[in-house]
Design a protein around this motif. Structure first.
Motif, PDB file in Angstrom:
ATOM      1  N   GLU A   1       0.853  -1.187   0.000  1.00  0.00           N
ATOM      2  CA  GLU A   1       0.000   0.000   0.000  1.00  0.00           C
ATOM      3  C   GLU A   1       0.890   1.238   0.000  1.00  0.00           C
ATOM      4  O   GLU A   1       1.809   1.325   0.818  1.00  0.00           O
ATOM      5  CB  GLU A   1      -0.890   0.064   1.248  1.00  0.00           C
ATOM      6  CG  GLU A   1      -2.255  -0.558   1.076  1.00  0.00           C
ATOM      7  CD  GLU A   1      -2.266  -2.022   1.436  1.00  0.00           C
ATOM      8  OE1 GLU A   1      -1.408  -2.409   2.255  1.00  0.00           O
ATOM      9  OE2 GLU A   1      -3.086  -2.789   0.891  1.00  0.00           O
TER      10      GLU A   1
ATOM     11  N   HIS B   1       0.229   0.111  13.798  1.00  0.00           N
ATOM     12  CA  HIS B   1      -0.986  -0.701  13.927  1.00  0.00           C
ATOM     13  C   HIS B   1      -1.565  -0.570  15.339  1.00  0.00           C
ATOM     14  O   HIS B   1      -2.771  -0.396  15.510  1.00  0.00           O
ATOM     15  CB  HIS B   1      -0.674  -2.167  13.623  1.00  0.00           C
ATOM     16  CG  HIS B   1      -0.612  -2.465  12.151  1.00  0.00           C
ATOM     17  ND1 HIS B   1      -1.652  -2.194  11.291  1.00  0.00           N
ATOM     18  CD2 HIS B   1       0.372  -3.006  11.379  1.00  0.00           C
ATOM     19  CE1 HIS B   1      -1.324  -2.553  10.066  1.00  0.00           C
ATOM     20  NE2 HIS B   1      -0.110  -3.048  10.086  1.00  0.00           N
TER      21      HIS B   1
ATOM     22  N   GLY C   1      -0.514  -9.073   7.957  1.00  0.00           N
ATOM     23  CA  GLY C   1      -0.032 -10.010   6.942  1.00  0.00           C
ATOM     24  C   GLY C   1       1.404 -10.435   7.207  1.00  0.00           C
ATOM     25  O   GLY C   1       1.863 -11.461   6.714  1.00  0.00           O
TER      26      GLY C   1
ATOM     27  N   GLU D   1      -0.956 -14.029   6.622  1.00  0.00           N
ATOM     28  CA  GLU D   1      -0.210 -14.822   5.644  1.00  0.00           C
ATOM     29  C   GLU D   1      -0.822 -16.226   5.548  1.00  0.00           C
ATOM     30  O   GLU D   1      -0.908 -16.815   4.462  1.00  0.00           O
ATOM     31  CB  GLU D   1       1.225 -14.924   6.182  1.00  0.00           C
ATOM     32  CG  GLU D   1       2.300 -15.225   5.192  1.00  0.00           C
ATOM     33  CD  GLU D   1       3.661 -15.139   5.896  1.00  0.00           C
ATOM     34  OE1 GLU D   1       3.740 -14.811   7.103  1.00  0.00           O
ATOM     35  OE2 GLU D   1       4.652 -15.426   5.220  1.00  0.00           O
TER      36      GLU D   1
ATOM     37  N   ASP E   1      -3.925 -16.023   3.552  1.00  0.00           N
ATOM     38  CA  ASP E   1      -3.601 -15.856   2.132  1.00  0.00           C
ATOM     39  C   ASP E   1      -3.078 -17.148   1.512  1.00  0.00           C
ATOM     40  O   ASP E   1      -3.432 -17.496   0.385  1.00  0.00           O
ATOM     41  CB  ASP E   1      -2.575 -14.719   1.947  1.00  0.00           C
ATOM     42  CG  ASP E   1      -3.146 -13.366   2.341  1.00  0.00           C
ATOM     43  OD1 ASP E   1      -4.381 -13.228   2.399  1.00  0.00           O
ATOM     44  OD2 ASP E   1      -2.350 -12.442   2.618  1.00  0.00           O
TER      45      ASP E   1
ATOM     46  N   PRO F   1      -5.585 -10.746  -2.100  1.00  0.00           N
ATOM     47  CA  PRO F   1      -5.383 -11.268  -0.759  1.00  0.00           C
ATOM     48  C   PRO F   1      -6.609 -12.087  -0.335  1.00  0.00           C
ATOM     49  O   PRO F   1      -7.736 -11.588  -0.363  1.00  0.00           O
ATOM     50  CB  PRO F   1      -5.233 -10.010   0.098  1.00  0.00           C
ATOM     51  CG  PRO F   1      -5.967  -8.935  -0.648  1.00  0.00           C
ATOM     52  CD  PRO F   1      -6.001  -9.318  -2.098  1.00  0.00           C
TER      53      PRO F   1
ATOM     54  N   GLY G   1      -7.483 -13.326   2.592  1.00  0.00           N
ATOM     55  CA  GLY G   1      -8.061 -13.095   3.929  1.00  0.00           C
ATOM     56  C   GLY G   1      -9.436 -12.456   3.921  1.00  0.00           C
ATOM     57  O   GLY G   1     -10.406 -13.044   4.429  1.00  0.00           O
TER      58      GLY G   1
ATOM     59  N   ASN H   1     -11.438  -8.667  10.333  1.00  0.00           N
ATOM     60  CA  ASN H   1     -12.257  -9.883  10.288  1.00  0.00           C
ATOM     61  C   ASN H   1     -13.386  -9.820  11.330  1.00  0.00           C
ATOM     62  O   ASN H   1     -13.138  -9.757  12.536  1.00  0.00           O
ATOM     63  CB  ASN H   1     -11.355 -11.103  10.544  1.00  0.00           C
ATOM     64  CG  ASN H   1     -12.102 -12.402  10.383  1.00  0.00           C
ATOM     65  OD1 ASN H   1     -12.931 -12.765  11.214  1.00  0.00           O
ATOM     66  ND2 ASN H   1     -11.823 -13.100   9.306  1.00  0.00           N
TER      67      ASN H   1
ATOM     68  N   SER I   1      -7.435  -0.500   9.558  1.00  0.00           N
ATOM     69  CA  SER I   1      -6.923  -1.833   9.909  1.00  0.00           C
ATOM     70  C   SER I   1      -5.789  -2.276   8.988  1.00  0.00           C
ATOM     71  O   SER I   1      -4.836  -2.905   9.427  1.00  0.00           O
ATOM     72  CB  SER I   1      -8.057  -2.864   9.925  1.00  0.00           C
ATOM     73  OG  SER I   1      -8.615  -2.968   8.640  1.00  0.00           O
ATOM     74  N   GLY I   2      -5.865  -1.954   7.714  1.00  0.00           N
ATOM     75  CA  GLY I   2      -4.761  -2.291   6.802  1.00  0.00           C
ATOM     76  C   GLY I   2      -3.660  -1.249   6.910  1.00  0.00           C
ATOM     77  O   GLY I   2      -3.726  -0.337   7.737  1.00  0.00           O
TER      78      GLY I   2
END
Ligand code: KG4
Length: 365
Positions: free
Chosen positions: A12, A138, A165, A192, A195, A206, A208, A324, A346-347
Motif C-alpha cells: 500500500e 498498527h 499479513g 499470511e 492468504d 489477498p 483473507g 475480520n 486496519s490495513g
C-alpha cells in the motif's frame, strides 16, 4: 503543527496530511493526546489487484509501483488539504514541521521509496524527517477514535493482539513506551496463513478478506483441521500444521474440479459469497474456508486468554486481520474494555504512522 505521514512498507502506498494542536497537551491523558490528532487529508493506494495474478507480493514490483505513484498521491493529498483548510499550497507547506515515515519492518526496497521521498520533500519544505516503526502504527490505530474517544477509559496495562499479513504478536504494554512481546507466531503471520491456505483453495490474493466474506456467520471446524500449540505451557502461535493439513486435503480431494491452487473465476467467487447454488467443489471450498477461519481465530483467542491476567485494564486488536468480523466478535467478549481498530485503519495506512510520530514526540522514541 502540520505534518505529513508516509507509509510504503508493503503493497500500500499511503500519504496523509495531519495536524496536531499543541496547547496544553502535556496535561492530557494518553487517549486525549492521540485523539487530538486531526487528519486533514489522506490517501491509500493498494497494489493488491496487481498482485492477485502472482498470488502474493513481489518486492521489486511493489517498490517500482510505489515509486511510480508516490508523487501523484502526494499531490492529491496536498490538493485536498488546500480544499479542506482554505489555505494556499505554500502556506500549508510553511506549516509542515515534520515528515513521519515508516522505517521498519517491511520490504526493504519498498520502504526505501517512502524514505527517499520523505527526505526529498523534507529538503524542500525545510521539515524534519522522523522514522517510525510500522508495528507501533498498527497498535496506535486501535486507540484512534476521534469521534468518540472514550477518553475517561483506563488503558494501561494493555494487552494487545496485533494480527497482520507480516506479524502476529501478543504484546503487553505497561505504557506507550514500556512494552514486551509476550507471545508470537513461530512461523507465518495470521494474515499470511489466510492468504496461503486461500491460495491453495483457489481464492485470489489477498484471500483473507474474501475468506471472511465466504465464511460469513459460520464458526465451526467442519473438516476437522488441527489447532496447533494446544498444550497449556505453549504460549506462542503456529500455522504450519494448519497449512500442511489444508494442502493434503486439497491435493487429496477427489471432487471434480477441485485442483490445488487453481484460481476460482468471478462467477464461482460470487456464488461463494452468496452461499447459494454451491456444487460439490464450491461446497468443499466453503467448508474448508469456514474451518480455516475458525481454527485461526480459536488459536488466537486461546493464546490471548493465556496472557489475560487480572491487572490488564484494556485489550486491543489491530492489523489487517483485525478487519475480520468473526475475530472482532470473539475478541470483544474477552474484556469489558476493548479497543478495536476502525476498519479504515486496519490495513496499512499513513494515518497510523502520523499517530505514532506524535506519540513518540510526547513519550520519547
Ligand atoms: O496489516 P496489513 O494490511 O499488512 C501488513 O502490515 O502485513 O494486513 C494484510 C493482511 C493480509 O494477509 C490480508 O489477507 C489480511 O490482512 N486480511 C484479512 C481480512 N482483511 C485483511 N484476513 C482475514 N479476514 C479479513 N477480513
Amino acid at each position: 503543527m502540520y505534518f505529513f505521514a508516509i507509509e510504503t512498507s508493503c503493497d500500500e502506498t499511503s500519504i496523509a496530511l495531519m495536524e496536531y494542536k499543541g496547547g496544553k497537551i502535556e496535561e492530557k491523558n494518553f487517549l486525549e493526546k492521540i485523539n487530538s490528532v486531526k487528519v486533514i487529508s489522506s490517501i491509500i493506494s493498494s497494489q493488491a489487484e496487481l498482485f492477485a495474478k502472482y498470488g502474493g507480493v513481489i518486492p521489486e514490483i511493489s517498490a517500482r509501483n510505489h515509486a511510480e505513484q508516490i508523487y501523484e498521491l502526494f499531490e492529491l493529498v496536498v490538493r485536498e488539504g488546500v480544499a479542506k483548510t482554505g489555505l494556499k499550497r505554500e502556506d500549508i507547506f510553511k506549516k509542515v514541521e515534520k515528515i513521519y515515515v515508516t522505517k521498519t519492518p517491511g520490504l526493504m526496497s519498498a520502504l526505501r521509496v517512502g524514505i527517499e521521498f520523505a527526505k526529498s520533500i523534507a529538503y524542500h519544505l525545510k521539515a524534519e524527517v522522523v522514522p517510525v516503526n510500522h508495528l507501533y502504527g498498527h497498535i496506535a490505530s486501535s486507540f484512534y477514535h476521534p469521534v468518540n474517544s472514550f477518553t475517561n477509559k483506563s488503558v494501561f496495562p494493555h494487552l494487545h493482539l496485533l494480527v497482520s499479513g507480516g506479524n502476529t504478536q501478543i504484546i503487553l504494554m505497561k505504557n506507550w513506551k514500556d512494552w514486551q512481546v509476550v507471545a508470537q507466531t513461530l512461523d507465518d503471520a495470521a494474515g499470511e496463513c489466510f492468504d496461503k491456505t486461500g491460495r491453495m483453495l483457489g481464492i485470489p490474493y489477498p484471500a483473507g478478506p474474501k475468506m471472511g466474506k465466504i465464511a460469513g456467520e459460520e464458526f465451526k471446524n467442519i473438516v476437522n483441521l488441527p489447532i496447533g500449540m494446544n498444550r497449556s505451557d505453549q504460549k506462542d502461535l503456529s500455522y504450519s500444521g494448519l497449512k500442511t493439513a489444508v494442502r493434503y486435503l486439497v491435493q487429496g480431494c477427489k471432487i471434480e474440479g477441485v485442483v490445488y491452487e487453481k484460481v476460482l473465476n468471478d462467477v464461482e467467487l460470487k456464488k461463494l459469497y452468496e452461499g447459494k447454488n454451491l456444487n460439490d467443489k464450491l461446497k468443499f471450498i466453503k467448508d474448508n474456508t469456514i474451518s480455516i477461519q475458525t481454527v485461526i481465530i480459536e488459536q488466537l483467542i486461546r493464546q490471548f486468554k493465556k496472557q489475560l491476567k487480572g491487572e490488564v485494564k484494556s485489550i486491543g486488536l489491530s492489523g489487517g486481520v483485525s478487519a475480520n468480523e468473526m475475530l472482532k466478535k470473539h475478541f470483544e467478549k474477552l474484556h469489558k474494555s476493548s479497543f478495536l481498530t476502525e476498519r479504515y485503519l486496519s490495513g496499512d495506512n499513513a494515518i497510523m504512522i502520523g499517530l505514532v510520530g506524535v506519540l513518540n514526540d510526547f513519550y520519547g522514541d
